[in-house]
Scaffold this motif. Structure first.
Motif, mmCIF file in Angstrom:
data_model
loop_
_atom_site.group_PDB
_atom_site.id
_atom_site.type_symbol
_atom_site.label_atom_id
_atom_site.label_comp_id
_atom_site.label_asym_id
_atom_site.label_seq_id
_atom_site.Cartn_x
_atom_site.Cartn_y
_atom_site.Cartn_z
ATOM 1 N N CYS A 1 11.139 36.036 -61.581
ATOM 2 C CA CYS A 1 11.666 35.808 -62.926
ATOM 3 C C CYS A 1 11.337 34.380 -63.346
ATOM 4 O O CYS A 1 11.107 34.103 -64.525
ATOM 5 N N THR B 1 23.893 28.394 -65.010
ATOM 6 C CA THR B 1 22.775 29.260 -64.692
ATOM 7 C C THR B 1 22.129 28.775 -63.410
ATOM 8 O O THR B 1 22.510 27.728 -62.857
ATOM 9 N N ALA C 1 16.292 27.878 -62.084
ATOM 10 C CA ALA C 1 15.041 28.415 -62.632
ATOM 11 C C ALA C 1 14.999 28.341 -64.160
ATOM 12 O O ALA C 1 13.953 28.030 -64.743
ATOM 13 N N SER C 2 16.144 28.628 -64.806
ATOM 14 C CA SER C 2 16.170 28.634 -66.275
ATOM 15 C C SER C 2 15.825 27.254 -66.817
ATOM 16 O O SER C 2 15.292 27.124 -67.920
ATOM 17 N N ASP D 1 16.858 34.964 -70.693
ATOM 18 C CA ASP D 1 16.903 35.055 -69.241
ATOM 19 C C ASP D 1 17.794 36.249 -68.892
ATOM 20 O O ASP D 1 19.022 36.181 -68.992
ATOM 21 N N LYS E 1 19.270 41.083 -56.442
ATOM 22 C CA LYS E 1 19.459 41.596 -57.800
ATOM 23 C C LYS E 1 19.728 43.112 -57.812
ATOM 24 O O LYS E 1 19.477 43.804 -56.829
ATOM 25 N N GLY F 1 10.205 39.140 -57.201
ATOM 26 C CA GLY F 1 9.534 39.844 -58.291
ATOM 27 C C GLY F 1 10.209 39.598 -59.613
ATOM 28 O O GLY F 1 11.379 39.191 -59.665
ATOM 29 N N PHE G 1 27.752 29.538 -61.137
ATOM 30 C CA PHE G 1 26.768 28.695 -60.447
ATOM 31 C C PHE G 1 27.343 27.290 -60.313
ATOM 32 O O PHE G 1 28.283 26.948 -61.031
HETATM 33 C C1 LIG Z 1 20.119 33.356 -64.158
HETATM 34 C C2 LIG Z 1 18.876 33.363 -63.320
HETATM 35 N N1 LIG Z 1 17.692 33.088 -63.892
HETATM 36 C C3 LIG Z 1 16.553 33.081 -63.179
HETATM 37 C C4 LIG Z 1 16.537 33.348 -61.835
HETATM 38 C C5 LIG Z 1 15.260 33.284 -61.080
HETATM 39 O O1 LIG Z 1 14.895 34.522 -60.574
HETATM 40 P P1 LIG Z 1 13.733 34.634 -59.458
HETATM 41 O O2 LIG Z 1 14.334 34.332 -58.155
HETATM 42 O O3 LIG Z 1 13.273 36.054 -59.573
HETATM 43 O O4 LIG Z 1 12.666 33.685 -59.859
HETATM 44 C C6 LIG Z 1 17.739 33.642 -61.192
HETATM 45 C C7 LIG Z 1 17.749 33.915 -59.749
HETATM 46 O O5 LIG Z 1 18.714 34.032 -59.085
HETATM 47 C C8 LIG Z 1 18.931 33.651 -61.935
HETATM 48 O O6 LIG Z 1 20.119 33.900 -61.363
#
Ligand SMILES: Cc1ncc(COP(=O)(O)O)c(C=O)c1O
Length: 386
Positions: free
Chosen positions: A58, A83, A86-87, A155, A185, A192, A327
């Protein structure tokens, strides 16, 4: 103490997934190929979007969405601090500045009412997070985005299955929507992700960017009829999904309804069992989430509870029950110190100090949920931590 350890999370892998993976291994096509294409088509159909582009996370999808959405160095992107990193990392990866908006104190989702006050002439995009499986108020969000000409990259890492006012997240998306298939997930392929969009331009650009910037259909250059000739249109990334992941994804998508039903039953048990415990509040579900993916089951431990949040985590761990916190706000982490100053995130910090995610996954047993509830009900009243 319970005899067995109840983990906070487990993937739901059956003989069907194992069979699909073995068949893919035996097919001789391991990299991106027919299974990935099939998964993309099925996923697009499932959410109701025109295009789906499968990626290795993601995070990759969020990154590509911002590039394809035209976010450039020096731009500002509005998001939430409640969050996963990654976001926010992906905003920094395109050279933009994250601007945090506080959350609603009862749902934990970005407070839509506070978005407009953070918009400046540099604002280019919004990254709303469908936190824990609840939908953000998309009508209001897109109204603001359209008024200020902002790109929206949703997201939806937690929101496969979620519906906003009767329509799946990803249905007819105006910008781009990114999903995660990470091991924890609701739909898991180990690692993925998927980007969905109704924009052909975004989908085409994403396909090029995730394969080093190679011209279209480069994945098929080793197949029958494939050509050795390719061009690199722009320096891209190595972000594509591969067929072993997709084989898992196709089966998990097929089983999603069944897995969600199991989650919903467990949630009912939690809601009934936790109701009335003084000092335990369950994350409120907003009115427009017509289907909640229940990716997480979040409780808040308030002043009235005999233990503090950290004490309850420790107590449950001592009793063989795994939990987590979703988080730690991003703005409190070392890497983002410089963005802390701009933000008054009172609700985010208060929420963080109270929250706890209890075990929730489709293979969790009802008896385990009952055990967890009983343990919470029978906590010692003397505090251990200071
Ligand atoms: C809110 C949120 N966004 C993005 C991600 C990133 O996902 P990924 O691990 O598939 O890159 C996560 C992963 O836990 C997440 O909780």
């Amino acid at each position: 103490m319970t005899d067995k350890f109840i983990p906070y999370c487990l993937p739901d892998i059956t003989e069907r997934e194992i069979k699909e993976v073995i068949e893919t291994l035996e097919s001789g096509w391991l990299a991106k190929g027919p299974k990935t294409i099939e998964f993309e088509e099925k996923f697009a159909k499932y959410v109701g979007a025109k295009y789906a582009v499968a990626m290795n996370s993601c995070t990759a999808a969020l990154h590509i969405a911002l590039i394809a959405g035209g976010v450039k160095p020096g731009d500002e992107v509005i998001t939430t601090s409640m969050t996963f990193a990654a976001s926010v990392n992906t905003i920094l990866h395109v050279g933009a500045t994250p601007v945090f908006v506080d959350i609603d104190p009862e749902t934990g989702l970005i407070d839509i009412d506070k978005i407009e006050e953070k918009i400046t002439e540099k604002t280019k995009a919004i990254v709303p997070v469908h936190y824990a499986g609840q939908a953000c108020d998309l009508d209001r969000l897109y109204e603001i985005a359209n008024k200020h000409n902002l790109f929206v990259s949703e997201d939806a890492a937690h929101a496969i299955y979620t519906e906003y006012k009767g329509k799946r997240i990803g249905y007819n998306p105006q910008g781009a929507v990114s999903y995660s298939f990470y091991a924890t997930k609701n739909l898991a392929t180990g690692e993925g992700g998927m980007l969905v969009t109704d924009s052909k331009e975004i989908a085409d650009r994403a396909r090029v960017l995730i394969t080093h910037g190679m011209s279209k259909n480069a994945w098929n250059r080793y197949g029958k009829g494939g050509s050795w000739m390719y061009d690199i249109e722009e320096p891209g990334y190595k972000y594509n999904m591969f067929d072993i992941q997709a084989a898992l994804g196709i089966t998990q998508l097929d089983r999603l309804e069944e897995m969600q039903e199991a989650r919903e039953n467990l949630v009912k048990l939690y809601l009934e069992g936790l109701a009335g415990i003084k000092g335990i509040e369950v994350q409120k579900v907003n009115d427009y989430t017509s289907k909640n993916a229940w990716h997480l089951f979040i409780i808040r431990v308030t002043e009235e509870f005999p233990l503090k949040r950290d004490e309850l985590i420790e107590y449950l761990a001592e009793n063989n029950i795994g939990t987590s916190v979703h988080f730690i706000p991003v703005h409190l982490m070392s890497a983002y110190k410089e963005y802390k100053e701009q933000s008054e995130l009172v609700n985010t910090e208060m929420w963080f100090n109270q929250i706890l995610s209890l075990p929730l996954y489709s293979t969790l047993e009802e008896a385990d949920v009952k055990t967890i509830i009983e343990k919470i009900k029978s906590v010692p009243t003397t505090k251990k931590l200071v």
